[in-house]
Write a protein that holds these residues in place. Structure first.
Motif, mmCIF file in Angstrom:
data_model
loop_
_atom_site.group_PDB
_atom_site.id
_atom_site.type_symbol
_atom_site.label_atom_id
_atom_site.label_comp_id
_atom_site.label_asym_id
_atom_site.label_seq_id
_atom_site.Cartn_x
_atom_site.Cartn_y
_atom_site.Cartn_z
ATOM 1 N N ALA A 90 90.655 84.246 36.636
ATOM 2 C CA ALA A 90 90.578 85.661 36.244
ATOM 3 C C ALA A 90 89.798 85.822 34.949
ATOM 4 O O ALA A 90 88.957 86.724 34.821
ATOM 5 C CB ALA A 90 91.983 86.237 36.095
ATOM 6 N N ARG A 91 90.049 84.938 33.983
ATOM 7 C CA ARG A 91 89.345 85.018 32.695
ATOM 8 C C ARG A 91 87.844 84.862 32.897
ATOM 9 O O ARG A 91 87.042 85.631 32.362
ATOM 10 C CB ARG A 91 89.869 83.932 31.738
ATOM 11 C CG ARG A 91 89.095 83.877 30.415
ATOM 12 C CD ARG A 91 89.617 82.799 29.502
ATOM 13 N NE ARG A 91 89.536 81.456 30.042
ATOM 14 C CZ ARG A 91 88.414 80.720 30.100
ATOM 15 N NH1 ARG A 91 87.259 81.212 29.684
ATOM 16 N NH2 ARG A 91 88.449 79.484 30.578
ATOM 17 N N LYS A 92 87.467 83.881 33.701
ATOM 18 C CA LYS A 92 86.036 83.641 33.933
ATOM 19 C C LYS A 92 85.395 84.784 34.703
ATOM 20 O O LYS A 92 84.246 85.151 34.434
ATOM 21 C CB LYS A 92 85.841 82.309 34.651
ATOM 22 C CG LYS A 92 86.107 81.123 33.733
ATOM 23 C CD LYS A 92 85.835 79.807 34.416
ATOM 24 C CE LYS A 92 86.005 78.660 33.431
ATOM 25 N NZ LYS A 92 85.624 77.373 34.021
ATOM 26 N N GLN A 93 86.114 85.374 35.656
ATOM 27 C CA GLN A 93 85.568 86.509 36.406
ATOM 28 C C GLN A 93 85.332 87.706 35.490
ATOM 29 O O GLN A 93 84.444 88.514 35.754
ATOM 30 C CB GLN A 93 86.490 86.887 37.563
ATOM 31 C CG GLN A 93 86.432 85.902 38.702
ATOM 32 C CD GLN A 93 87.373 86.262 39.839
ATOM 33 O OE1 GLN A 93 88.229 87.137 39.734
ATOM 34 N NE2 GLN A 93 87.235 85.552 40.946
ATOM 35 N N LEU A 94 86.132 87.814 34.432
ATOM 36 C CA LEU A 94 85.960 88.891 33.460
ATOM 37 C C LEU A 94 84.986 88.503 32.344
ATOM 38 O O LEU A 94 84.791 89.266 31.404
ATOM 39 C CB LEU A 94 87.317 89.278 32.859
ATOM 40 C CG LEU A 94 88.291 89.929 33.845
ATOM 41 C CD1 LEU A 94 89.679 90.036 33.233
ATOM 42 C CD2 LEU A 94 87.771 91.291 34.279
ATOM 43 N N ALA A 95 84.383 87.323 32.456
ATOM 44 C CA ALA A 95 83.414 86.815 31.479
ATOM 45 C C ALA A 95 83.991 86.758 30.071
ATOM 46 O O ALA A 95 83.325 87.094 29.096
ATOM 47 C CB ALA A 95 82.127 87.638 31.508
ATOM 48 N N LEU A 96 85.249 86.307 29.977
ATOM 49 C CA LEU A 96 85.902 86.146 28.676
ATOM 50 C C LEU A 96 85.984 84.674 28.317
ATOM 51 O O LEU A 96 86.213 83.829 29.187
ATOM 52 C CB LEU A 96 87.332 86.708 28.719
ATOM 53 C CG LEU A 96 87.497 88.210 28.904
ATOM 54 C CD1 LEU A 96 88.964 88.546 29.136
ATOM 55 C CD2 LEU A 96 86.956 88.956 27.702
ATOM 56 N N VAL A 152 99.345 87.589 28.335
ATOM 57 C CA VAL A 152 98.026 87.134 28.808
ATOM 58 C C VAL A 152 97.695 87.804 30.140
ATOM 59 O O VAL A 152 96.583 88.305 30.339
ATOM 60 C CB VAL A 152 97.980 85.595 28.924
ATOM 61 C CG1 VAL A 152 96.712 85.138 29.643
ATOM 62 C CG2 VAL A 152 98.075 84.949 27.546
ATOM 63 N N ILE A 153 98.658 87.827 31.051
ATOM 64 C CA ILE A 153 98.428 88.462 32.354
ATOM 65 C C ILE A 153 98.085 89.938 32.161
ATOM 66 O O ILE A 153 97.150 90.458 32.782
ATOM 67 C CB ILE A 153 99.664 88.289 33.270
ATOM 68 C CG1 ILE A 153 99.796 86.812 33.671
ATOM 69 C CG2 ILE A 153 99.572 89.192 34.500
ATOM 70 C CD1 ILE A 153 101.099 86.467 34.368
ATOM 71 N N ASP A 154 98.791 90.608 31.269
ATOM 72 C CA ASP A 154 98.513 92.019 30.983
ATOM 73 C C ASP A 154 97.113 92.197 30.397
ATOM 74 O O ASP A 154 96.386 93.113 30.780
ATOM 75 C CB ASP A 154 99.572 92.579 30.032
ATOM 76 C CG ASP A 154 99.386 94.060 29.780
ATOM 77 O OD1 ASP A 154 99.428 94.844 30.749
ATOM 78 O OD2 ASP A 154 99.190 94.439 28.608
ATOM 79 N N ALA A 155 96.717 91.311 29.500
ATOM 80 C CA ALA A 155 95.390 91.401 28.887
ATOM 81 C C ALA A 155 94.284 91.215 29.918
ATOM 82 O O ALA A 155 93.179 91.740 29.752
ATOM 83 C CB ALA A 155 95.245 90.367 27.769
ATOM 84 N N LEU A 156 94.577 90.511 30.998
ATOM 85 C CA LEU A 156 93.612 90.320 32.078
ATOM 86 C C LEU A 156 93.656 91.463 33.090
ATOM 87 O O LEU A 156 92.901 91.471 34.059
ATOM 88 C CB LEU A 156 93.873 88.987 32.791
ATOM 89 C CG LEU A 156 93.560 87.734 31.982
ATOM 90 C CD1 LEU A 156 94.129 86.497 32.663
ATOM 91 C CD2 LEU A 156 92.061 87.596 31.766
ATOM 92 N N GLY A 157 94.560 92.417 32.878
ATOM 93 C CA GLY A 157 94.672 93.550 33.784
ATOM 94 C C GLY A 157 95.565 93.292 34.980
ATOM 95 O O GLY A 157 95.536 94.047 35.953
ATOM 96 N N GLY A 158 96.348 92.231 34.918
ATOM 97 C CA GLY A 158 97.216 91.885 36.043
ATOM 98 C C GLY A 158 98.657 92.228 35.771
ATOM 99 O O GLY A 158 99.005 92.782 34.731
#
Length: 86
Positions: A17-23, A57-63
């Motif tokens: 998820a982090r990589k898909q968001l380019a973070l 962390v999950i919340d910060a990723l939008g999950g």
């Protein structure tokens, strides 16, 4: 939805998820209000991470995290006024 059955699977899902968001890991750590070391250990599948920080962390990723298959989870949540099971 991704089914998680181990700390390693959770770490893999967070990393994907982090990589898909380019973070970067430091960017995610900053967004979640956690340390970079925590993100590194979470993505590595460390089994002893703190649940409260994982949820940040999950919340910060939008999950969001959901529990499925537990008896009475939805009934109990609805009694408390939380139709979403949280």
């Amino acid at each position: 939805m991704t089914s998680i059955h181990s700390p390693q699977q959770l770490g893999d899902a967070i990393r994907t998820a982090r990589k898909q968001l380019a973070l970067t890991q430091p960017q995610l750590a900053l967004a979640a209000g956690v340390g970079v070391r925590f993100v590194v250990e979470l993505e590595a599948g460390k089994p002893s991470v703190r649940l409260a920080l994982v949820l940040r962390v999950i919340d910060a990723l939008g999950g969001e995290m959901a529990l499925n298959g537990l008896p009475g989870v939805m009934a109990g949540a609805q009694r408390e006024g939380h139709a979403d099971g949280a």
